[in-house]
Design an enzyme around this catalytic site. Sequence first.
Site, PDB file in Angstrom:
ATOM      1  N   ASN A   9       0.488  -1.604   0.070  1.00 25.68           N
ATOM      2  CA  ASN A   9       0.149  -0.257  -0.026  1.00 25.68           C
ATOM      3  C   ASN A   9       0.751   1.716   0.012  1.00 25.68           C
ATOM      4  O   ASN A   9       1.573   1.767   0.960  1.00 25.68           O
ATOM      5  CB  ASN A   9      -0.542   0.096   0.832  1.00 25.68           C
ATOM      6  CG  ASN A   9      -1.603   0.986   1.648  1.00 25.68           C
ATOM      7  OD1 ASN A   9      -1.200   2.171   0.643  1.00 25.68           O
ATOM      8  ND2 ASN A   9      -2.393   1.153   2.753  1.00 25.68           N
ATOM      9  N   TRP A  10       1.373   1.887  -1.573  1.00 24.26           N
ATOM     10  CA  TRP A  10       1.713   2.992  -1.906  1.00 24.26           C
ATOM     11  C   TRP A  10       1.401   4.427  -0.730  1.00 24.26           C
ATOM     12  O   TRP A  10       1.765   4.940  -0.349  1.00 24.26           O
ATOM     13  CB  TRP A  10       2.219   3.127  -2.563  1.00 24.26           C
ATOM     14  CG  TRP A  10       3.343   2.376  -3.291  1.00 24.26           C
ATOM     15  CD1 TRP A  10       3.741   0.929  -2.663  1.00 24.26           C
ATOM     16  CD2 TRP A  10       4.328   2.387  -4.201  1.00 24.26           C
ATOM     17  NE1 TRP A  10       4.608   0.689  -3.862  1.00 24.26           N
ATOM     18  CE2 TRP A  10       4.824   0.973  -4.397  1.00 24.26           C
ATOM     19  CE3 TRP A  10       4.241   4.008  -4.890  1.00 24.26           C
ATOM     20  CZ2 TRP A  10       6.099   1.375  -5.552  1.00 24.26           C
ATOM     21  CZ3 TRP A  10       5.236   3.486  -6.456  1.00 24.26           C
ATOM     22  CH2 TRP A  10       6.173   2.658  -6.807  1.00 24.26           C
ATOM     23  N   LYS A  11       0.077   3.989  -0.533  1.00 18.45           N
ATOM     24  CA  LYS A  11      -0.716   5.375   0.478  1.00 18.45           C
ATOM     25  C   LYS A  11      -0.387   6.652  -0.513  1.00 18.45           C
ATOM     26  O   LYS A  11      -0.604   6.320  -1.736  1.00 18.45           O
ATOM     27  CB  LYS A  11      -0.401   5.194   1.898  1.00 18.45           C
ATOM     28  CG  LYS A  11      -0.315   4.488   2.598  1.00 18.45           C
ATOM     29  CD  LYS A  11      -0.020   4.927   3.851  1.00 18.45           C
ATOM     30  CE  LYS A  11      -0.190   3.179   4.659  1.00 18.45           C
ATOM     31  NZ  LYS A  11      -0.205   3.523   6.318  1.00 18.45           N
ATOM     32  N   HIS A  93      -9.528   1.430   5.249  1.00 15.22           N
ATOM     33  CA  HIS A  93      -7.992   1.316   5.627  1.00 15.22           C
ATOM     34  C   HIS A  93      -8.189   1.677   6.616  1.00 15.22           C
ATOM     35  O   HIS A  93      -9.172   3.672   7.088  1.00 15.22           O
ATOM     36  CB  HIS A  93      -7.105   1.949   5.038  1.00 15.22           C
ATOM     37  CG  HIS A  93      -5.909   2.106   5.677  1.00 15.22           C
ATOM     38  ND1 HIS A  93      -5.696   2.602   5.909  1.00 15.22           N
ATOM     39  CD2 HIS A  93      -4.368   0.931   5.481  1.00 15.22           C
ATOM     40  CE1 HIS A  93      -4.118   2.611   6.528  1.00 15.22           C
ATOM     41  NE2 HIS A  93      -3.388   1.671   5.843  1.00 15.22           N
ATOM     42  N   GLU A  95      -7.116   4.995   8.115  1.00 15.36           N
ATOM     43  CA  GLU A  95      -6.988   5.867   7.708  1.00 15.36           C
ATOM     44  C   GLU A  95      -8.146   6.641   6.623  1.00 15.36           C
ATOM     45  O   GLU A  95      -8.642   7.720   6.679  1.00 15.36           O
ATOM     46  CB  GLU A  95      -5.010   6.295   6.307  1.00 15.36           C
ATOM     47  CG  GLU A  95      -4.035   5.923   7.561  1.00 15.36           C
ATOM     48  CD  GLU A  95      -2.930   5.608   6.614  1.00 15.36           C
ATOM     49  OE1 GLU A  95      -2.978   5.220   5.734  1.00 15.36           O
ATOM     50  OE2 GLU A  95      -2.056   4.886   8.115  1.00 15.36           O
ATOM     51  N   GLU A 163      -5.455  -4.697  10.677  1.00 11.85           N
ATOM     52  CA  GLU A 163      -4.272  -3.531  10.924  1.00 11.85           C
ATOM     53  C   GLU A 163      -4.368  -2.789  11.868  1.00 11.85           C
ATOM     54  O   GLU A 163      -5.342  -2.311  12.405  1.00 11.85           O
ATOM     55  CB  GLU A 163      -4.553  -2.922   9.508  1.00 11.85           C
ATOM     56  CG  GLU A 163      -4.413  -3.819   8.605  1.00 11.85           C
ATOM     57  CD  GLU A 163      -3.821  -2.269   7.352  1.00 11.85           C
ATOM     58  OE1 GLU A 163      -2.271  -2.836   6.736  1.00 11.85           O
ATOM     59  OE2 GLU A 163      -4.171  -1.529   7.046  1.00 11.85           O
ATOM     60  N   GLY A 169       2.706   2.503  10.694  1.00 10.28           N
ATOM     61  CA  GLY A 169       3.922   3.567  10.310  1.00 10.28           C
ATOM     62  C   GLY A 169       4.032   4.180  11.921  1.00 10.28           C
ATOM     63  O   GLY A 169       5.007   4.513  12.229  1.00 10.28           O
ATOM     64  N   SER A 207       3.751  -2.129  10.153  1.00  7.03           N
ATOM     65  CA  SER A 207       5.119  -2.070  10.436  1.00  7.03           C
ATOM     66  C   SER A 207       5.683  -3.222  10.120  1.00  7.03           C
ATOM     67  O   SER A 207       6.757  -3.912  10.723  1.00  7.03           O
ATOM     68  CB  SER A 207       4.973  -1.678  11.883  1.00  7.03           C
ATOM     69  OG  SER A 207       5.432  -0.476  12.289  1.00  7.03           O
ATOM     70  N   GLY A 228       2.738  -1.163   4.454  1.00  8.87           N
ATOM     71  CA  GLY A 228       2.871   0.337   4.067  1.00  8.87           C
ATOM     72  C   GLY A 228       4.027   0.017   3.270  1.00  8.87           C
ATOM     73  O   GLY A 228       4.619  -0.091   2.559  1.00  8.87           O
ATOM     74  N   GLY A 229       4.796   1.279   4.463  1.00  8.50           N
ATOM     75  CA  GLY A 229       6.636   1.641   3.981  1.00  8.50           C
ATOM     76  C   GLY A 229       7.474   1.016   3.504  1.00  8.50           C
ATOM     77  O   GLY A 229       7.999   1.914   2.485  1.00  8.50           O
TER      78      GLY A 229
HETATM   79  P1  PGA Z   1       3.043   0.251   7.435  1.00 12.46           P
HETATM   80  O1  PGA Z   1       1.762   0.518   7.334  1.00 12.46           O
HETATM   81  O2  PGA Z   1       3.536  -0.587   7.024  1.00 12.46           O
HETATM   82  O3  PGA Z   1       3.596   1.537   7.196  1.00 12.46           O
HETATM   83  O4  PGA Z   1       2.572  -0.225   8.692  1.00 12.46           O
HETATM   84  C1  PGA Z   1       0.792  -0.477   6.936  1.00 12.46           C
HETATM   85  C2  PGA Z   1      -1.360  -0.271   6.161  1.00 12.46           C
HETATM   86  O5  PGA Z   1      -1.021   1.255   6.564  1.00 12.46           O
HETATM   87  O6  PGA Z   1      -1.482  -0.958   5.210  1.00 12.46           O
END
Ligand code: PGA
Length: 247
Positions: A9-11, A93, A95, A163, A169, A207, A228-229
């Site tokens: 997930n590149w957000k 998600h 977010e 999640e 993050g 994470s 994500g990251g």
């Molecule tokens: P993260 O994000 O790996 O940067 O913690 C995961 C996500 O929100 O899908």
Amino acid sequence: MRRKLAAGNWKMNGLAADLSEIEALAAAHPAPRSEVLVCPPATLIAQMAWKARGSAVMVGGQDCHARPSGAHTGDIAAAMLKDAGASHVILGHSERRADHGETDALVRAKAGAADAAGLVAVICVGETEAERDAGETLGVIGAQLRGSVPDGATAASTVIAYEPVWAIGTGRTPTPAQIAEVHDFLRAELGARFADAEDFRLLYGGSVKPSNAAEIFATSNVDGALVGGASLKAADFGAIIAALDAA
Ligand code: PGA
């Protein structure tokens, strides 16, 4: 046997120049045992799908609208994602739930729209730190699952991602026992509603990185990750794919 899934997930990250990471990823993992999915910002879906053509890398969106078309400035319909080359879409998600006030009912409606357009929905659930501290984790997740997953969902149309909001993050992850508790619970809850509950893929997200991937993938009912990251760089995401293939 459930096929494992490594989803990135590149957000709100990524410009055209970053598509070189996808070419590197596809070249380094020509035939992974696991499914590999990358969800870039909508602006890059078509270009990424073109770069990834013929490779094992699938491309997804990060959200879609619940309606098939209409007067919804700035929104994207599921069929548009499909048309741009997406096969999947992340929905609900945390977010989006936090930034845009998305409710379980809206996520469920979006999942129906995704299915109608032929997209696999990756539906996210997860507790906040305050909810965990209050002992409400399974109650919160059970309610999100019941509210967000449509009755017509199948293992082919739907992936569930656990999640924990406090792990996204932050560099913090639940213990394997905490992950197993939730994933075993998700499997049981799905079993109460869906005949093919055993076939649903359950992803862990929050994470995930190369250094903790193997331990997470060895956990009960973990069928992959939503990353994500660490999905932004081919080397890191590739190491996670390798850990999943080896699990
Ligand atoms: P993260 O994000 O790996 O940067 O913690 C995961 C996500 O929100 O899908």
